[in-house]
Scaffold this active site. Structure first.
Site, PDB file in Angstrom:
ATOM      1  N   ARG A   3     112.241  77.472  71.446  1.00 48.59           N
ATOM      2  CA  ARG A   3     112.289  78.186  70.174  1.00 48.59           C
ATOM      3  C   ARG A   3     111.006  78.938  69.875  1.00 48.59           C
ATOM      4  O   ARG A   3     110.939  79.674  68.887  1.00 48.59           O
ATOM      5  CB  ARG A   3     112.564  77.197  69.048  1.00 48.59           C
ATOM      6  CG  ARG A   3     111.458  76.165  68.853  1.00 48.59           C
ATOM      7  CD  ARG A   3     111.841  75.089  67.860  1.00 48.59           C
ATOM      8  NE  ARG A   3     110.739  74.145  67.629  1.00 48.59           N
ATOM      9  CZ  ARG A   3     110.826  73.077  66.853  1.00 48.59           C
ATOM     10  NH1 ARG A   3     111.961  72.818  66.226  1.00 48.59           N
ATOM     11  NH2 ARG A   3     109.798  72.286  66.686  1.00 48.59           N
TER      12      ARG A   3
ATOM     13  N   ILE B 129     103.419  72.952  74.079  1.00 46.14           N
ATOM     14  CA  ILE B 129     102.161  72.708  73.378  1.00 46.14           C
ATOM     15  C   ILE B 129     100.996  72.672  74.353  1.00 46.14           C
ATOM     16  O   ILE B 129      99.933  73.233  74.100  1.00 46.14           O
ATOM     17  CB  ILE B 129     102.238  71.391  72.578  1.00 46.14           C
ATOM     18  CG1 ILE B 129     103.255  71.526  71.441  1.00 46.14           C
ATOM     19  CG2 ILE B 129     100.862  71.011  72.019  1.00 46.14           C
ATOM     20  CD1 ILE B 129     102.919  72.608  70.438  1.00 46.14           C
TER      21      ILE B 129
ATOM     22  N   LYS C 270      90.541  73.417  76.899  1.00 48.08           N
ATOM     23  CA  LYS C 270      89.601  73.447  78.029  1.00 48.08           C
ATOM     24  C   LYS C 270      88.822  74.760  78.045  1.00 48.08           C
ATOM     25  O   LYS C 270      87.649  74.789  78.437  1.00 48.08           O
ATOM     26  CB  LYS C 270      90.334  73.253  79.361  1.00 48.08           C
ATOM     27  CG  LYS C 270      91.141  71.968  79.436  1.00 48.08           C
ATOM     28  CD  LYS C 270      90.351  70.753  78.973  1.00 48.08           C
ATOM     29  CE  LYS C 270      91.246  69.611  78.573  1.00 48.08           C
ATOM     30  NZ  LYS C 270      91.878  69.745  77.251  1.00 48.08           N
TER      31      LYS C 270
ATOM     32  N   GLY D 229      90.739  59.258  69.809  1.00 47.74           N
ATOM     33  CA  GLY D 229      91.396  59.392  71.103  1.00 47.74           C
ATOM     34  C   GLY D 229      90.931  60.662  71.781  1.00 47.74           C
ATOM     35  O   GLY D 229      89.957  61.300  71.362  1.00 47.74           O
TER      36      GLY D 229
ATOM     37  N   ILE E  27      92.098  63.720  71.889  1.00 41.47           N
ATOM     38  CA  ILE E  27      92.098  64.942  71.084  1.00 41.47           C
ATOM     39  C   ILE E  27      90.921  64.950  70.114  1.00 41.47           C
ATOM     40  O   ILE E  27      90.168  65.932  70.031  1.00 41.47           O
ATOM     41  CB  ILE E  27      93.435  65.082  70.323  1.00 41.47           C
ATOM     42  CG1 ILE E  27      94.582  65.315  71.295  1.00 41.47           C
ATOM     43  CG2 ILE E  27      93.358  66.237  69.317  1.00 41.47           C
ATOM     44  CD1 ILE E  27      95.961  65.297  70.654  1.00 41.47           C
TER      45      ILE E  27
ATOM     46  N   GLU F  53      87.066  56.038  63.270  1.00 38.70           N
ATOM     47  CA  GLU F  53      88.068  55.373  64.106  1.00 38.70           C
ATOM     48  C   GLU F  53      88.475  54.041  63.496  1.00 38.70           C
ATOM     49  O   GLU F  53      87.630  53.235  63.126  1.00 38.70           O
ATOM     50  CB  GLU F  53      87.519  55.152  65.519  1.00 38.70           C
ATOM     51  CG  GLU F  53      88.344  54.251  66.413  1.00 38.70           C
ATOM     52  CD  GLU F  53      89.780  54.738  66.595  1.00 38.70           C
ATOM     53  OE1 GLU F  53      90.700  53.913  66.392  1.00 38.70           O
ATOM     54  OE2 GLU F  53      89.984  55.931  66.911  1.00 38.70           O
TER      55      GLU F  53
ATOM     56  N   VAL G  65     100.387  61.485  67.928  1.00 31.60           N
ATOM     57  CA  VAL G  65     101.512  62.414  67.832  1.00 31.60           C
ATOM     58  C   VAL G  65     102.810  61.635  67.700  1.00 31.60           C
ATOM     59  O   VAL G  65     102.875  60.436  67.977  1.00 31.60           O
ATOM     60  CB  VAL G  65     101.586  63.335  69.076  1.00 31.60           C
ATOM     61  CG1 VAL G  65     100.359  64.222  69.165  1.00 31.60           C
ATOM     62  CG2 VAL G  65     101.739  62.510  70.358  1.00 31.60           C
TER      63      VAL G  65
ATOM     64  N   ALA H 235     100.728  65.648  79.945  1.00 33.07           N
ATOM     65  CA  ALA H 235     101.498  66.714  80.588  1.00 33.07           C
ATOM     66  C   ALA H 235     101.885  66.343  82.011  1.00 33.07           C
ATOM     67  O   ALA H 235     103.014  66.607  82.452  1.00 33.07           O
ATOM     68  CB  ALA H 235     100.688  68.007  80.574  1.00 33.07           C
TER      69      ALA H 235
ATOM     70  N   HIS I 151      78.327  64.238 101.904  1.00 34.79           N
ATOM     71  CA  HIS I 151      77.013  64.199 101.254  1.00 34.79           C
ATOM     72  C   HIS I 151      76.412  65.599 101.255  1.00 34.79           C
ATOM     73  O   HIS I 151      76.489  66.305 102.247  1.00 34.79           O
ATOM     74  CB  HIS I 151      76.087  63.249 102.019  1.00 34.79           C
ATOM     75  CG  HIS I 151      74.670  63.253 101.510  1.00 34.79           C
ATOM     76  ND1 HIS I 151      74.289  62.568 100.378  1.00 34.79           N
ATOM     77  CD2 HIS I 151      73.557  63.878 101.972  1.00 34.79           C
ATOM     78  CE1 HIS I 151      73.000  62.743 100.171  1.00 34.79           C
ATOM     79  NE2 HIS I 151      72.527  63.549 101.127  1.00 34.79           N
TER      80      HIS I 151
END
Length: 479
Positions: free
Chosen positions: A35, A41, A51, A196, A198, A217, A286, A333, A458
């Site tokens: 829609r 999201i 990011k 968390g 987000i 928190e 969420v 995701a 290395h």
């Protein structure tokens, strides 16, 4: 009624569009309904654009500390509009890419809001009505709203920000991640409710850009799903950066003024205090998007707003499936994408098995980054494992020192009896890229011996993964 589809998917987020492509690859006639935006999201308002914002903050941080690398940078500043524009541009580019992938795989896109009118019964396909909601312009070539038939219907509608009664977001002073991603101006002060992934990512972004940030928190530990030791180290880094953190605290009331918001915060000892800032970000989780889909009409079982499935996407109603956030945690995701593939392959009749959610990695892209997979040390002990725990600090790694990133830790947890890798937890530079090495190891049922005899290149940060394993068994070299 339009031609019948083999599979019709409601929602074109990571789970939905990946399921659609895999279905098409397997020869199913496939359609996906959305829609608002292809990619969901994650691509448009979550994983990807955040990011991009965090990358801008990272570059800004390095410019401010250019002298640490023998460089000079004068009059360092930023344009918040340009930062947001870049972030939105990244999402737009990838949104178009999803459209091209669907077209390439001959997946029909139907634009609008879907409701399941009936599930498939015997040889009679299920029915889905799609209404034109006009939330966003339809992609080129998308089919119009109408009535569609499908033998199999997959619900992949994702989730939305949870609202706390009395502290509902208003898009002005109380933000969700939607508003936090597109600030018109940079707030001088900010409260973040929830620590968390987000909440911490936005706290990190805004603090790096100069805002005074306080994180509140409810639980005793920030990043509650992470290993306590890793979360504790992260907290020290955040506080060193100037982020104020209140744990065991909850916001009980929010008062708004013309240019500020005041939160009444109650701590575990029953004391209250008032904190004032320009904006408040609500990041308290969420909830699944299950409303308006007709799930109740066809009898699909829900549990606390989540669609109940059997681990392969099948609901209690034959012909109706659910994947991704709407099918429950972890709400990630990459979990949704893999669930989509499993669901479609199950419909095809291919050999499948439910994913082991304990082997799904989690990443938080703040500064410093946090990444983990498997059991925390506390959880492993609670389950009765005798454990061997290995640790290796970034300060002992040559590549980390060369990068100017000496703060961090790699931690590994093994079953002392079998050598099974039970969990891995990291905090520090680029750990979100490192964690997959341990994910692969766990899925291959790799033992400590296999990891100890693996040669790591290395100089790399990945050498710390090797050293952490060695440390668990008293064989560490570089500490």
């Amino acid at each position: 009624m339009a031609d019948t589809y083999d599979i019709l998917i409601i929602g074109a987020g990571p789970g939905g569009y990946v399921a659609a492509i895999r279905a098409a690859q397997l020869g199913f006639k496939t359609a996906v309904v959305d829609r608002e935006h292809l990619g969901g999201i994650c691509l448009n308002w979550g994983c990807i654009p955040t990011k991009a914002l965090l990358r801008s903050a990272e570059i800004y941080h390095y410019m401010q500390h250019a002298s640490d690398y023998g460089l000079s940078a004068e009059k360092v500043g930023f344009d918040v509009g340009a930062i947001v524009k870049r972030s939105r541009g990244v999402s737009t580019r990838l949104n178009g890419g999803v459209g091209m992938l669907l077209k390439k795989n001959k997946v029909d896109v139907i634009w609008g809001e879907a409701t399941i009118e009936a599930a498939a019964k015997g040889n009679t396909p299920g029915r889905v009505t799609v209404k034109d909601t006009s939330r966003a312009p339809a992609p080129k070539g998308a089919l119009a709203a109408g009535s569609y038939a499908a033998k199999h219907i997959i619900v992949a509608t994702g989730a939305r920000p949870r609202a706390i009664p009395g502290i509902e977001p208003d898009k002005n002073q109380v933000w969700t991640y939607y508003e936090a991603m597109v600030p018109q101006t940079m707030p001088k002060s900010l409260l973040v409710m929830g620590s968390g992934a987000i909440g911490i990512e936005f706290a990190s972004f805004y603090r790096t850009m100069g805002a005074e940030v306080t994180v509140i928190e409810l639980l005793p530990q920030i990043l509650p799903v992470e290993d306590a030791e890793i979360a504790g180290l992260a907290r020290k880094r955040f506080e060193k950066q100037g982020i104020k953190i209140l744990t065991g605290a909850k916001v009980t009331k929010v008062d708004k003024a013309a240019d500020a918001v005041t939160a009444t915060v109650e701590t575990a000892d029953g004391k209250t205090q008032q904190l004032t800032a320009e904006k408040l970000i609500s990041a308290v989780g969420v909830v699944g998007n299950t409303e308006g889909l007709g799930l109740d009409t066809v009898g699909v079982t829900l549990d606390r707003g989540i669609v109940v499935t059997d681990g392969l996407g099948r609901t209690n109603v034959p012909g109706i499936y659910a994947i991704g956030d709407v099918a429950g945690p972890p709400m990630l995701a990459h979990k949704a994408e893999h669930e989509g593939v499993l669901c479609v392959e199950t419909i095809k009749g291919l050999p499948t098995h439910a994913m082991d959610k304990a082997k799904i990695p989690g990443c938080t892209y703040c500064q410093p980054q946090i990444a983990s997979v498997g059991l925390t040390e506390a959880k492993a002990k609670d389950l009765g494992f005798a454990v061997k725990v290995g640790r290796f600090p970034f300060a002992g790694n040559g590549k980390a020192i060369a990068l100017g990133e000496p703060d961090g830790l790699v931690k590994t947890i093994f079953d002392a009896k079998t050598g099974q890798l039970l969990g891995a937890h990291m905090v520090g530079a680029e750990v979100t890229e490192l964690i997959q090495g341990y994910v692969v190891a766990m899925n291959l049922e790799t033992t400590e011996e296999d990891l100890m005899h693996t040669v790591f290149p290395h100089p790399t940060l990945s050498e710390m993964m090797h050293e952490s394993v060695l440390d668990a068994y008293g064989k560490v070299i570089h500490t």
